[in-house]
Each structure stands twice: as structure tokens, then as C-alpha cells.
Design a protein around this motif. Structure first.
Motif, PDB file in Angstrom:
ATOM      1  N   ILE A 168       0.756  -0.938  -0.130  1.00 25.60           N
ATOM      2  CA  ILE A 168      -0.131  -0.085  -0.384  1.00 25.60           C
ATOM      3  C   ILE A 168       1.166   1.055  -0.098  1.00 25.60           C
ATOM      4  O   ILE A 168       1.658   1.721   1.040  1.00 25.60           O
ATOM      5  N   PRO A 169       0.534   2.207  -1.063  1.00 23.51           N
ATOM      6  CA  PRO A 169       1.669   2.905  -1.438  1.00 23.51           C
ATOM      7  C   PRO A 169       1.792   4.484  -0.138  1.00 23.51           C
ATOM      8  O   PRO A 169       0.290   4.245  -0.243  1.00 23.51           O
ATOM      9  N   ALA A 170       2.576   5.077  -0.541  1.00 23.80           N
ATOM     10  CA  ALA A 170       2.462   6.504   1.088  1.00 23.80           C
ATOM     11  C   ALA A 170       1.789   6.451  -0.395  1.00 23.80           C
ATOM     12  O   ALA A 170       1.855   7.523  -1.425  1.00 23.80           O
ATOM     13  N   ALA A 171       0.682   8.222  -0.155  1.00 25.25           N
ATOM     14  CA  ALA A 171       0.113   9.323  -0.679  1.00 25.25           C
ATOM     15  C   ALA A 171       0.953  10.559   0.419  1.00 25.25           C
ATOM     16  O   ALA A 171       2.164  10.902  -0.110  1.00 25.25           O
ATOM     17  N   SER A 172      -0.406  11.198   0.643  1.00 25.40           N
ATOM     18  CA  SER A 172       1.044  12.792   1.345  1.00 25.40           C
ATOM     19  C   SER A 172       1.042  12.516   2.441  1.00 25.40           C
ATOM     20  O   SER A 172       2.188  12.752   3.564  1.00 25.40           O
ATOM     21  N   GLY A 173       0.582  11.197   2.835  1.00 24.28           N
ATOM     22  CA  GLY A 173       1.195  10.484   4.530  1.00 24.28           C
ATOM     23  C   GLY A 173       2.648   9.367   4.343  1.00 24.28           C
ATOM     24  O   GLY A 173       3.248   9.128   3.676  1.00 24.28           O
ATOM     25  N   GLN A 174       3.047   8.471   4.430  1.00 27.58           N
ATOM     26  CA  GLN A 174       3.391   7.278   5.478  1.00 27.58           C
ATOM     27  C   GLN A 174       2.688   6.063   4.890  1.00 27.58           C
ATOM     28  O   GLN A 174       1.445   6.346   5.152  1.00 27.58           O
ATOM     29  N   SER A 175       3.571   5.457   4.140  1.00 25.91           N
ATOM     30  CA  SER A 175       2.794   3.968   3.829  1.00 25.91           C
ATOM     31  C   SER A 175       2.648   3.030   4.868  1.00 25.91           C
ATOM     32  O   SER A 175       3.183   3.245   5.912  1.00 25.91           O
ATOM     33  N   ILE A 176       1.485   2.226   4.998  1.00 24.75           N
ATOM     34  CA  ILE A 176       2.114   0.538   5.554  1.00 24.75           C
ATOM     35  C   ILE A 176       2.775  -0.231   5.528  1.00 24.75           C
ATOM     36  O   ILE A 176       2.523  -0.225   4.128  1.00 24.75           O
ATOM     37  N   PRO A 177       3.643  -0.503   6.061  1.00 29.77           N
ATOM     38  CA  PRO A 177       4.577  -1.332   6.012  1.00 29.77           C
ATOM     39  C   PRO A 177       3.762  -2.769   5.294  1.00 29.77           C
ATOM     40  O   PRO A 177       3.068  -3.084   5.962  1.00 29.77           O
ATOM     41  N   ALA A 178       4.287  -3.187   4.318  1.00 27.36           N
ATOM     42  CA  ALA A 178       4.242  -4.917   3.997  1.00 27.36           C
ATOM     43  C   ALA A 178       4.139  -5.510   4.861  1.00 27.36           C
ATOM     44  O   ALA A 178       2.893  -6.503   5.155  1.00 27.36           O
ATOM     45  N   TYR A 179       5.180  -5.531   5.854  1.00 26.56           N
ATOM     46  CA  TYR A 179       5.179  -6.648   6.673  1.00 26.56           C
ATOM     47  C   TYR A 179       4.141  -6.783   8.144  1.00 26.56           C
ATOM     48  O   TYR A 179       4.187  -7.417   9.185  1.00 26.56           O
ATOM     49  N   LEU A 180       3.079  -6.002   7.666  1.00 26.38           N
ATOM     50  CA  LEU A 180       2.508  -5.628   8.747  1.00 26.38           C
ATOM     51  C   LEU A 180       1.132  -5.858   8.842  1.00 26.38           C
ATOM     52  O   LEU A 180      -0.577  -6.188   9.076  1.00 26.38           O
ATOM     53  N   ILE A 181       1.166  -6.555   7.154  1.00 30.87           N
ATOM     54  CA  ILE A 181       0.042  -7.041   6.814  1.00 30.87           C
ATOM     55  C   ILE A 181      -0.644  -8.431   7.169  1.00 30.87           C
ATOM     56  O   ILE A 181       0.212  -8.745   6.335  1.00 30.87           O
ATOM     57  N   LYS A 182      -1.459  -8.956   8.044  1.00 33.20           N
ATOM     58  CA  LYS A 182      -1.242 -10.652   8.421  1.00 33.20           C
ATOM     59  C   LYS A 182      -2.507 -10.609   7.582  1.00 33.20           C
ATOM     60  O   LYS A 182      -2.054 -11.828   7.389  1.00 33.20           O
ATOM     61  N   ALA A 183      -3.216  -9.765   6.967  1.00 32.70           N
ATOM     62  CA  ALA A 183      -4.014 -11.161   6.496  1.00 32.70           C
ATOM     63  C   ALA A 183      -4.654 -10.128   5.074  1.00 32.70           C
ATOM     64  O   ALA A 183      -5.277  -8.889   5.627  1.00 32.70           O
ATOM     65  N   SER A 184      -5.329 -11.025   4.119  1.00 30.18           N
ATOM     66  CA  SER A 184      -5.655 -10.141   3.237  1.00 30.18           C
ATOM     67  C   SER A 184      -6.852 -11.056   2.168  1.00 30.18           C
ATOM     68  O   SER A 184      -6.612 -12.609   1.621  1.00 30.18           O
ATOM     69  N   ALA A 185      -7.974 -10.628   1.714  1.00 28.43           N
ATOM     70  CA  ALA A 185      -9.361 -11.409   0.809  1.00 28.43           C
ATOM     71  C   ALA A 185      -8.406 -10.494  -0.645  1.00 28.43           C
ATOM     72  O   ALA A 185      -7.620 -10.319  -0.559  1.00 28.43           O
ATOM     73  N   LYS A 186      -8.407 -11.897  -1.105  1.00 28.34           N
ATOM     74  CA  LYS A 186      -8.279 -11.539  -2.072  1.00 28.34           C
ATOM     75  C   LYS A 186      -9.418 -11.312  -3.400  1.00 28.34           C
ATOM     76  O   LYS A 186     -10.390 -10.724  -3.039  1.00 28.34           O
ATOM     77  N   PRO A 187      -9.260  -9.990  -4.691  1.00 25.48           N
ATOM     78  CA  PRO A 187     -10.502  -9.700  -4.918  1.00 25.48           C
ATOM     79  C   PRO A 187     -11.635 -10.757  -5.285  1.00 25.48           C
ATOM     80  O   PRO A 187     -11.132 -12.357  -5.688  1.00 25.48           O
ATOM     81  N   SER A 188     -12.747 -10.252  -5.481  1.00 23.67           N
ATOM     82  CA  SER A 188     -13.826 -10.644  -6.192  1.00 23.67           C
ATOM     83  C   SER A 188     -14.637  -9.506  -6.945  1.00 23.67           C
ATOM     84  O   SER A 188     -15.347  -8.769  -6.655  1.00 23.67           O
ATOM     85  N   PHE A 189     -15.662 -10.429  -7.610  1.00 22.89           N
ATOM     86  CA  PHE A 189     -16.557  -9.618  -8.428  1.00 22.89           C
ATOM     87  C   PHE A 189     -17.981  -9.970  -8.358  1.00 22.89           C
ATOM     88  O   PHE A 189     -18.325 -11.555  -8.051  1.00 22.89           O
ATOM     89  N   THR A 190     -19.269  -9.923  -8.685  1.00 22.75           N
ATOM     90  CA  THR A 190     -20.426  -9.221  -8.426  1.00 22.75           C
ATOM     91  C   THR A 190     -20.476  -9.521  -9.775  1.00 22.75           C
ATOM     92  O   THR A 190     -20.835  -7.826 -10.518  1.00 22.75           O
ATOM     93  N   ASN A 191     -21.330 -10.440 -11.089  1.00 24.59           N
ATOM     94  CA  ASN A 191     -22.113  -9.468 -12.360  1.00 24.59           C
ATOM     95  C   ASN A 191     -23.107  -9.533 -11.979  1.00 24.59           C
ATOM     96  O   ASN A 191     -24.459 -10.828 -11.531  1.00 24.59           O
TER      97      ASN A 191
END
Length: 192
Positions: free
Chosen positions: A52-75
Motif C-alpha cells: 500500500i503506497p504512501a500518498a501524503s503520509g507514510q505508507s503502511i509497511p508490507a510486513y504489518l499486513i497479516k491477512a487479506s482477502a483476494k479480489p472478488s466480483f459480482t455480475n
């Protein structure tokens, strides 16, 4: 003028050996069914990195991201009524939100990194909302092999926070504090 009907062709199987030959030809060979069953490597849910890149502030370090869902969609569906029947075609495609979980580290502070991103959305002290160009980010979700190679890469275009929860404190447990975020994004691209 008489209409000539096409003749139906009927093929008769003359003996039982033809049936056996036909069954052998339709059977899946053992190499296809079992021989390749042990030659592939699965993707594993614990082998990933989210950036997750930084915008005006600091980025969220990748090693702090413990879990994530993968993308999903609905038609969506569009119903086309016609007399006594219905027919369907595809409507709008909507990419669903994803949930991510972060560790709330002391240094660097996971909460502070999230608050910096939230301030791009909304500044509580002044009541000012930011433009989407400030708070929307392109996030990369990379699945890794056991050797650390990138084997799958998603880009979530225009992601922003829709919900946040800074965790729970409890004197009776020894659990690490987690931050939970729900992210909305415009669409996702599977790069490979």
C-alpha cells in the motif's frame, strides 16, 4: 410437389467386442488421472505480500499486513421479459470490497499509518474531506512461491478505506492487537 424427408441413419453395433473397444477408447488413461496428480504445487495462503503506497503520509509497511482477502466480483443480471418466458443477460460488474488485517506495531505504528491515510480521506479536526486523487491508491497483492518468487500479482485500482476498526483490548488475553480495514476499489487487474 412432395417434400422429401431425409433418411435417418441407424448404426447398429453388431457384436459385444465393439462395445468393449468403444468403452476403452472413452476411458481416461491412468497417467492423465493419477500420474500428474503429484506434479503441481499449490499456491499457499500464507505466502503473500501486499503493498500500500504512501500518498501524503507514510505508507503502511508490507510486513504489518497479516491477512487479506483476494479480489472478488459480482455480475449483475438484467431480466428480459417476453410473453411467458424470461431471458437473462449480464448487467454491471461490481468488484466487491476486501478485508485486510494489520498488526498494530509500536514502531512503526500501524494505527498511525492508517490514520495518515484516513486524513487523506477526511480530516477530523477541520471536517475537511480530501479529493479522490489524494486518498485513492493502487494497491498490489502478490502471491509468492516457497522460494519467494512472485507467482501471481493483482493490482487493485483506486482503493480507499470504507471501514476501519483499531482492535480490542482485554486484560485476560495475550493476543497481539490487530487493525481491520475494509477497502473498496474501482476494479482489479490480474497481471499474472
Amino acid at each position: 410437389m412432395a417434400v422429401k424427408k431425409p433418411e435417418a441413419k441407424v448404426t447398429a453395433i453388431s457384436d459385444s467386442s465393439t462395445l468393449v473397444d468403444q468403452a476403452k477408447a472413452e476411458r481416461i488413461d491412468d497417467v492423465t488421472l493419477f500420474g500428474n496428480a503429484y506434479t503441481w504445487e499449490p499456491k499457499k495462503s500464507h505466502q503473500f505480500i501486499m503493498s500500500i503506497p504512501a500518498a501524503s503520509g507514510q505508507s503502511i509497511p508490507a510486513y504489518l499486513i497479516k491477512a487479506s482477502a483476494k479480489p472478488s466480483f459480482t455480475n449483475g443480471e438484467v431480466t428480459l421479459d417476453h410473453i411467458n418466458v424470461q431471458r437473462y443477460v449480464k448487467g454491471k460488474t461490481v468488484w466487491n470490497t476486501i478485508a485486510i488485517t494489520l498488526y498494530d506495531a509500536i514502531v512503526p505504528s500501524g494505527a498511525q499509518a492508517v490514520i495518515q491515510w484516513l486524513r487523506d480521506h477526511h480530516e477530523s479536526a477541520t471536517g475537511r474531506d480530501g479529493y479522490s486523487d489524494f486518498y485513492k491508491k493502487d494497491i498490489e497483492l502478490k502471491q509468492l512461491s516457497g522460494l519467494g518468487e512472485i507467482v501471481e500479482q493483482w493490482t487493485l485500482k483506486g482503493a480507499f478505506i470504507t471501514e476501519g476498526n483499531f482492535g480490542t483490548l482485554d486484560w485476560s488475553t495475550e493476543d497481539a492487537v490487530n487493525i481491520e480495514l475494509t477497502l473498496r476499489y474501482d476494479y482489479a487487474i490480474l497481471n499474472y
